[in-house]
Design a protein around this motif. Structure first.
Motif, PDB file in Angstrom:
ATOM      1  N   TYR A 142      13.089  18.065 -18.296  1.00 55.08           N
ATOM      2  CA  TYR A 142      13.708  17.500 -17.106  1.00 55.08           C
ATOM      3  C   TYR A 142      12.724  17.475 -15.935  1.00 55.08           C
ATOM      4  N   ARG A 143      11.979  18.579 -15.770  1.00 60.11           N
ATOM      5  CA  ARG A 143      10.985  18.630 -14.685  1.00 60.11           C
ATOM      6  C   ARG A 143       9.890  17.591 -14.892  1.00 60.11           C
ATOM      7  N   LYS A 144       9.464  17.406 -16.145  1.00 62.10           N
ATOM      8  CA  LYS A 144       8.458  16.386 -16.456  1.00 62.10           C
ATOM      9  C   LYS A 144       8.994  15.001 -16.088  1.00 62.10           C
ATOM     10  N   TYR A 145      10.252  14.732 -16.450  1.00 59.39           N
ATOM     11  CA  TYR A 145      10.888  13.458 -16.114  1.00 59.39           C
ATOM     12  C   TYR A 145      10.907  13.262 -14.598  1.00 59.39           C
ATOM     13  N   GLN A 146      11.283  14.325 -13.856  1.00 56.77           N
ATOM     14  CA  GLN A 146      11.313  14.227 -12.394  1.00 56.77           C
ATOM     15  C   GLN A 146       9.933  13.929 -11.823  1.00 56.77           C
ATOM     16  N   ARG A 147       8.881  14.618 -12.318  1.00 57.00           N
ATOM     17  CA  ARG A 147       7.520  14.380 -11.828  1.00 57.00           C
ATOM     18  C   ARG A 147       7.092  12.938 -12.081  1.00 57.00           C
ATOM     19  N   GLU A 148       7.373  12.439 -13.290  1.00 57.85           N
ATOM     20  CA  GLU A 148       7.006  11.054 -13.632  1.00 57.85           C
ATOM     21  C   GLU A 148       7.763  10.069 -12.747  1.00 57.85           C
ATOM     22  N   TRP A 149       9.032  10.334 -12.527  1.00 54.28           N
ATOM     23  CA  TRP A 149       9.853   9.445 -11.704  1.00 54.28           C
ATOM     24  C   TRP A 149       9.321   9.406 -10.270  1.00 54.28           C
ATOM     25  N   ARG A 150       8.993  10.590  -9.714  1.00 54.38           N
ATOM     26  CA  ARG A 150       8.449  10.655  -8.345  1.00 54.38           C
ATOM     27  C   ARG A 150       7.110   9.928  -8.255  1.00 54.38           C
ATOM     28  N   ALA A 151       6.264  10.112  -9.292  1.00 57.42           N
ATOM     29  CA  ALA A 151       4.952   9.447  -9.296  1.00 57.42           C
ATOM     30  C   ALA A 151       5.119   7.929  -9.308  1.00 57.42           C
ATOM     31  N   LYS A 152       6.039   7.433 -10.124  1.00 58.21           N
ATOM     32  CA  LYS A 152       6.298   5.985 -10.178  1.00 58.21           C
ATOM     33  C   LYS A 152       6.812   5.487  -8.833  1.00 58.21           C
ATOM     34  N   ARG A 153       7.704   6.259  -8.212  1.00 55.75           N
ATOM     35  CA  ARG A 153       8.264   5.872  -6.924  1.00 55.75           C
ATOM     36  C   ARG A 153       7.175   5.823  -5.845  1.00 55.75           C
ATOM     37  N   GLN A 154       6.283   6.818  -5.846  1.00 57.94           N
ATOM     38  CA  GLN A 154       5.185   6.844  -4.877  1.00 57.94           C
ATOM     39  C   GLN A 154       4.224   5.684  -5.107  1.00 57.94           C
ATOM     40  N   GLU A 155       3.961   5.356  -6.378  1.00 60.12           N
ATOM     41  CA  GLU A 155       3.079   4.230  -6.708  1.00 60.12           C
ATOM     42  C   GLU A 155       3.676   2.919  -6.193  1.00 60.12           C
ATOM     43  N   LYS A 157       5.738   2.615  -3.720  1.00 63.01           N
ATOM     44  CA  LYS A 157       5.693   2.664  -2.262  1.00 63.01           C
ATOM     45  C   LYS A 157       4.303   2.272  -1.759  1.00 63.01           C
ATOM     46  N   LYS A 158       3.253   2.770  -2.422  1.00 60.45           N
ATOM     47  CA  LYS A 158       1.875   2.423  -2.046  1.00 60.45           C
ATOM     48  C   LYS A 158       1.626   0.923  -2.226  1.00 60.45           C
ATOM     49  N   GLN A 159       2.101   0.374  -3.358  1.00 57.60           N
ATOM     50  CA  GLN A 159       1.929  -1.057  -3.618  1.00 57.60           C
ATOM     51  C   GLN A 159       2.639  -1.888  -2.553  1.00 57.60           C
ATOM     52  N   ALA A 160       3.805  -1.457  -2.135  1.00 58.51           N
ATOM     53  CA  ALA A 160       4.543  -2.177  -1.101  1.00 58.51           C
ATOM     54  C   ALA A 160       3.802  -2.121   0.229  1.00 58.51           C
ATOM     55  N   GLU A 161       3.210  -0.967   0.548  1.00 59.52           N
ATOM     56  CA  GLU A 161       2.464  -0.833   1.801  1.00 59.52           C
ATOM     57  C   GLU A 161       1.209  -1.708   1.781  1.00 59.52           C
ATOM     58  N   LEU A 162       0.498  -1.745   0.627  1.00 60.12           N
ATOM     59  CA  LEU A 162      -0.687  -2.615   0.486  1.00 60.12           C
ATOM     60  C   LEU A 162      -0.305  -4.081   0.647  1.00 60.12           C
ATOM     61  N   PHE A 163       0.797  -4.467   0.023  1.00 60.99           N
ATOM     62  CA  PHE A 163       1.261  -5.850   0.107  1.00 60.99           C
ATOM     63  C   PHE A 163       1.607  -6.212   1.555  1.00 60.99           C
TER      64      PHE A 163
END
Length: 168
Positions: A142-155, A157-163
């Motif tokens: 579950y913790r691994k899933y949460q970390r992956e989900w947060r990483a995807k969400r941050q990625e 967010k970064k792509q949206a800011e670059l755009f």
């Protein structure tokens, strides 16, 4: 001369309290009869010849006598499919009559989830508890899933800011 459908029908009925059908039946025990180039359910046929009208569209006949072989039109009542599900002692009727889940939580509008694919009710309290127990049993996954989900969400967010930066 060939017998009419009504004459053929009455030859296969024994009149008592329940008018018992003596000819062919379905696997569920309902009488069936060849009429108009197809098999028809005889309790429906009987209802229509006695009361002189067809059953309204979307209605089903319920045997109040709980005898599927009965063709007495006074023993059947027209019901909507939902009403028909709520009467009797079938598994569906018993589930529909339940007011509480297996753990004693009341089925209320706020506490009930209805599965869209099946229409089955689920208790939200029990569902949350079950999910939490699963999470605790599988805490590392579950913790691994949460970390992956947060990483995807941050990625994202970064792509949206670059755009947004490129667009301005």
């Amino acid at each position: 001369m060939r017998a009419t459908a009504e004459e053929r029908f009455w030859r296969k009925v024994i009149k008592a309290d329940c008018w018992e059908w003596t000819a062919g039946r379905t696997r569920q025990g309902y009488g069936q009869f060849w009429y108009g180039g197809r098999h028809v359910l005889v309790h429906r046929f009987s209802y229509e010849i006695i009361f002189g009208n067809q059953l309204p569209k979307g209605f089903q006949l319920h045997h109040r006598c709980e005898n599927p072989g009965c063709v007495n039109p006074n023993h059947v009542v027209p019901l909507t499919p939902k009403q028909h599900t709520h009467v009797g002692n079938s598994p569906a009727a018993l589930c529909a009559k339940r007011t509480h889940c297996d753990n004693g939580h009341e089925f209320t509008k706020e506490n009930t989830y209805i599965r869209p694919t099946e229409g089955r009710r689920r208790c939200l309290i029990c569902r949350r508890v079950k999910n939490r127990v699963y999470q605790l049993k599988n805490i590392e996954a579950y913790r691994k899933y949460q970390r992956e989900w947060r990483a995807k969400r941050q990625e994202k967010k970064k792509q949206a800011e670059l755009f947004a930066a490129r667009a301005s």
